[in-house]
Design a protein around this motif. Structure first.
Motif, PDB file in Angstrom:
ATOM      1  N   MET A   1      13.191  14.357   9.164  1.00  0.00           N
ATOM      2  CA  MET A   1      12.314  14.014   8.077  1.00  0.00           C
ATOM      3  C   MET A   1      11.680  12.657   8.372  1.00  0.00           C
ATOM      4  O   MET A   1      12.328  11.751   8.860  1.00  0.00           O
ATOM      5  CB  MET A   1      13.107  13.955   6.781  1.00  0.00           C
ATOM      6  CG  MET A   1      12.199  13.806   5.590  1.00  0.00           C
ATOM      7  SD  MET A   1      13.054  13.555   4.063  1.00  0.00           S
ATOM      8  CE  MET A   1      13.298  15.164   3.447  1.00  0.00           C
ATOM      9  N   ALA A   2      10.409  12.537   8.091  1.00  0.00           N
ATOM     10  CA  ALA A   2       9.682  11.297   8.373  1.00  0.00           C
ATOM     11  C   ALA A   2      10.015  10.237   7.327  1.00  0.00           C
ATOM     12  O   ALA A   2      10.217  10.539   6.149  1.00  0.00           O
ATOM     13  CB  ALA A   2       8.182  11.565   8.368  1.00  0.00           C
ATOM     14  N   GLU A   3      10.093   9.009   7.813  1.00  0.00           N
ATOM     15  CA  GLU A   3      10.372   7.901   6.900  1.00  0.00           C
ATOM     16  C   GLU A   3       9.130   7.606   6.060  1.00  0.00           C
ATOM     17  O   GLU A   3       8.010   7.722   6.550  1.00  0.00           O
ATOM     18  CB  GLU A   3      10.741   6.653   7.704  1.00  0.00           C
ATOM     19  CG  GLU A   3      12.008   6.795   8.484  1.00  0.00           C
ATOM     20  CD  GLU A   3      12.327   5.530   9.252  1.00  0.00           C
ATOM     21  OE1 GLU A   3      11.787   4.465   8.909  1.00  0.00           O
ATOM     22  OE2 GLU A   3      13.108   5.614  10.193  1.00  0.00           O
ATOM     23  N   PRO A   4       9.339   7.240   4.805  1.00  0.00           N
ATOM     24  CA  PRO A   4       8.165   6.890   3.994  1.00  0.00           C
ATOM     25  C   PRO A   4       7.527   5.603   4.521  1.00  0.00           C
ATOM     26  O   PRO A   4       8.220   4.661   4.900  1.00  0.00           O
ATOM     27  CB  PRO A   4       8.727   6.691   2.584  1.00  0.00           C
ATOM     28  CG  PRO A   4      10.188   6.475   2.759  1.00  0.00           C
ATOM     29  CD  PRO A   4      10.580   7.148   4.045  1.00  0.00           C
ATOM     30  N   ARG A   5       6.208   5.618   4.573  1.00  0.00           N
ATOM     31  CA  ARG A   5       5.475   4.450   5.081  1.00  0.00           C
ATOM     32  C   ARG A   5       5.402   3.370   4.024  1.00  0.00           C
ATOM     33  O   ARG A   5       5.232   3.658   2.840  1.00  0.00           O
ATOM     34  CB  ARG A   5       4.058   4.838   5.460  1.00  0.00           C
ATOM     35  CG  ARG A   5       3.965   5.728   6.632  1.00  0.00           C
ATOM     36  CD  ARG A   5       2.518   6.089   6.799  1.00  0.00           C
ATOM     37  NE  ARG A   5       2.191   6.307   8.170  1.00  0.00           N
ATOM     38  CZ  ARG A   5       0.965   6.286   8.645  1.00  0.00           C
ATOM     39  NH1 ARG A   5      -0.037   6.032   7.859  1.00  0.00           N
ATOM     40  NH2 ARG A   5       0.722   6.516   9.901  1.00  0.00           N
ATOM     41  N   SER A   6       5.512   2.158   4.467  1.00  0.00           N
ATOM     42  CA  SER A   6       5.304   1.042   3.547  1.00  0.00           C
ATOM     43  C   SER A   6       3.801   0.781   3.451  1.00  0.00           C
ATOM     44  O   SER A   6       3.055   1.061   4.383  1.00  0.00           O
ATOM     45  CB  SER A   6       6.031  -0.207   4.053  1.00  0.00           C
ATOM     46  OG  SER A   6       5.500  -0.597   5.300  1.00  0.00           O
ATOM     47  N   PRO A   7       3.354   0.284   2.319  1.00  0.00           N
ATOM     48  CA  PRO A   7       1.911   0.048   2.187  1.00  0.00           C
ATOM     49  C   PRO A   7       1.438  -1.033   3.154  1.00  0.00           C
ATOM     50  O   PRO A   7       2.157  -1.993   3.435  1.00  0.00           O
ATOM     51  CB  PRO A   7       1.741  -0.395   0.733  1.00  0.00           C
ATOM     52  CG  PRO A   7       3.088  -0.750   0.254  1.00  0.00           C
ATOM     53  CD  PRO A   7       4.082  -0.049   1.120  1.00  0.00           C
ATOM     54  N   LEU A   8       0.251  -0.848   3.670  1.00  0.00           N
ATOM     55  CA  LEU A   8      -0.327  -1.797   4.606  1.00  0.00           C
ATOM     56  C   LEU A   8      -0.806  -3.014   3.839  1.00  0.00           C
ATOM     57  O   LEU A   8      -1.581  -2.907   2.898  1.00  0.00           O
ATOM     58  CB  LEU A   8      -1.497  -1.156   5.346  1.00  0.00           C
ATOM     59  CG  LEU A   8      -2.213  -2.040   6.364  1.00  0.00           C
ATOM     60  CD1 LEU A   8      -1.270  -2.439   7.479  1.00  0.00           C
ATOM     61  CD2 LEU A   8      -3.410  -1.310   6.922  1.00  0.00           C
ATOM     62  N   PHE A   9      -0.330  -4.175   4.232  1.00  0.00           N
ATOM     63  CA  PHE A   9      -0.701  -5.413   3.551  1.00  0.00           C
ATOM     64  C   PHE A   9      -1.627  -6.212   4.448  1.00  0.00           C
ATOM     65  O   PHE A   9      -1.317  -6.471   5.601  1.00  0.00           O
ATOM     66  CB  PHE A   9       0.541  -6.246   3.234  1.00  0.00           C
ATOM     67  CG  PHE A   9       0.218  -7.596   2.676  1.00  0.00           C
ATOM     68  CD1 PHE A   9      -0.246  -7.729   1.377  1.00  0.00           C
ATOM     69  CD2 PHE A   9       0.355  -8.723   3.454  1.00  0.00           C
ATOM     70  CE1 PHE A   9      -0.551  -8.973   0.864  1.00  0.00           C
ATOM     71  CE2 PHE A   9       0.043  -9.966   2.947  1.00  0.00           C
ATOM     72  CZ  PHE A   9      -0.406 -10.094   1.651  1.00  0.00           C
ATOM     73  N   LEU A  10      -2.769  -6.563   3.908  1.00  0.00           N
ATOM     74  CA  LEU A  10      -3.697  -7.418   4.622  1.00  0.00           C
ATOM     75  C   LEU A  10      -3.839  -8.726   3.855  1.00  0.00           C
ATOM     76  O   LEU A  10      -3.939  -8.722   2.632  1.00  0.00           O
ATOM     77  CB  LEU A  10      -5.073  -6.750   4.738  1.00  0.00           C
ATOM     78  CG  LEU A  10      -5.120  -5.457   5.527  1.00  0.00           C
ATOM     79  CD1 LEU A  10      -6.507  -4.849   5.445  1.00  0.00           C
ATOM     80  CD2 LEU A  10      -4.742  -5.705   6.967  1.00  0.00           C
ATOM     81  N   GLU A  11      -3.848  -9.811   4.582  1.00  0.00           N
ATOM     82  CA  GLU A  11      -4.042 -11.094   3.925  1.00  0.00           C
ATOM     83  C   GLU A  11      -5.423 -11.143   3.296  1.00  0.00           C
ATOM     84  O   GLU A  11      -6.364 -10.505   3.752  1.00  0.00           O
ATOM     85  CB  GLU A  11      -3.889 -12.219   4.945  1.00  0.00           C
ATOM     86  CG  GLU A  11      -2.479 -12.365   5.466  1.00  0.00           C
ATOM     87  CD  GLU A  11      -2.368 -13.535   6.422  1.00  0.00           C
ATOM     88  OE1 GLU A  11      -3.182 -14.470   6.328  1.00  0.00           O
ATOM     89  OE2 GLU A  11      -1.466 -13.499   7.254  1.00  0.00           O
ATOM     90  N   ARG A  12      -5.533 -11.925   2.248  1.00  0.00           N
ATOM     91  CA  ARG A  12      -6.782 -11.986   1.507  1.00  0.00           C
ATOM     92  C   ARG A  12      -7.940 -12.475   2.377  1.00  0.00           C
ATOM     93  O   ARG A  12      -9.038 -11.943   2.324  1.00  0.00           O
ATOM     94  CB  ARG A  12      -6.612 -12.903   0.305  1.00  0.00           C
ATOM     95  CG  ARG A  12      -7.839 -12.955  -0.564  1.00  0.00           C
ATOM     96  CD  ARG A  12      -7.597 -13.739  -1.803  1.00  0.00           C
ATOM     97  NE  ARG A  12      -6.710 -12.946  -2.653  1.00  0.00           N
ATOM     98  CZ  ARG A  12      -6.314 -13.338  -3.846  1.00  0.00           C
ATOM     99  NH1 ARG A  12      -6.698 -14.494  -4.309  1.00  0.00           N
ATOM    100  NH2 ARG A  12      -5.527 -12.584  -4.570  1.00  0.00           N
ATOM    101  N   GLY A  13      -7.703 -13.483   3.206  1.00  0.00           N
ATOM    102  CA  GLY A  13      -8.772 -14.017   4.057  1.00  0.00           C
ATOM    103  C   GLY A  13      -9.258 -13.014   5.078  1.00  0.00           C
ATOM    104  O   GLY A  13     -10.463 -12.827   5.262  1.00  0.00           O
ATOM    105  N   SER A  14      -8.342 -12.332   5.752  1.00  0.00           N
ATOM    106  CA  SER A  14      -8.759 -11.366   6.765  1.00  0.00           C
ATOM    107  C   SER A  14      -9.400 -10.143   6.118  1.00  0.00           C
ATOM    108  O   SER A  14     -10.335  -9.564   6.673  1.00  0.00           O
ATOM    109  CB  SER A  14      -7.580 -10.950   7.636  1.00  0.00           C
ATOM    110  OG  SER A  14      -6.608 -10.267   6.873  1.00  0.00           O
ATOM    111  N   TYR A  15      -8.915  -9.767   4.918  1.00  0.00           N
ATOM    112  CA  TYR A  15      -9.509  -8.635   4.220  1.00  0.00           C
ATOM    113  C   TYR A  15     -10.948  -8.946   3.841  1.00  0.00           C
ATOM    114  O   TYR A  15     -11.843  -8.127   4.038  1.00  0.00           O
ATOM    115  CB  TYR A  15      -8.692  -8.308   2.970  1.00  0.00           C
ATOM    116  CG  TYR A  15      -9.274  -7.190   2.155  1.00  0.00           C
ATOM    117  CD1 TYR A  15      -9.101  -5.874   2.546  1.00  0.00           C
ATOM    118  CD2 TYR A  15     -10.001  -7.450   1.002  1.00  0.00           C
ATOM    119  CE1 TYR A  15      -9.633  -4.839   1.807  1.00  0.00           C
ATOM    120  CE2 TYR A  15     -10.544  -6.420   0.256  1.00  0.00           C
ATOM    121  CZ  TYR A  15     -10.350  -5.121   0.659  1.00  0.00           C
ATOM    122  OH  TYR A  15     -10.892  -4.106  -0.072  1.00  0.00           O
TER     123      TYR A  15
END
Length: 91
Positions: A1-15
């Motif tokens: 069974m595949a592990e649940p992915r954690s949400p992708l976090f992007l820093e505010r400046g790079s986003y």
């Protein structure tokens, strides 16, 4: 069974910097669409009710100047934002 992915976090400046770069890329598409509008204008060769060549050229160069100014403004804005990707040291 595949592990649940954690949400992708992007820093505010790079986003924000990525979104400004996306806006610069979209500006090219907007420019092409605006330059295609004169192709839809009536020619006026038969009826005499078309747009004059001088007005069409004013439109083309006006759009060109506005695209240059918009690109300049977006480029300055995107360079002013802090870069979040280079500070971490990881790729």
């Amino acid at each position: 069974m595949a592990e649940p992915r954690s949400p992708l976090f992007l820093e505010r400046g790079s986003y924000r910097q990525r979104r400004w770069m996306d806006a610069l890329r979209l500006l090219v598409v907007l420019g092409v669409v605006l330059w295609m509008i004169p192709l839809l204008w009536p020619s006026g060769s038969v009826t005499g009710e078309g747009i004059s060549m001088s007005r069409a050229l004013l439109y083309i160069f006006g759009v060109w100047v506005l695209l240059i100014l918009a690109c300049y403004g977006l480029a300055r804005r995107s360079h002013r934002l802090p870069e979040g990707d280079d500070e971490g040291g990881e790729a």
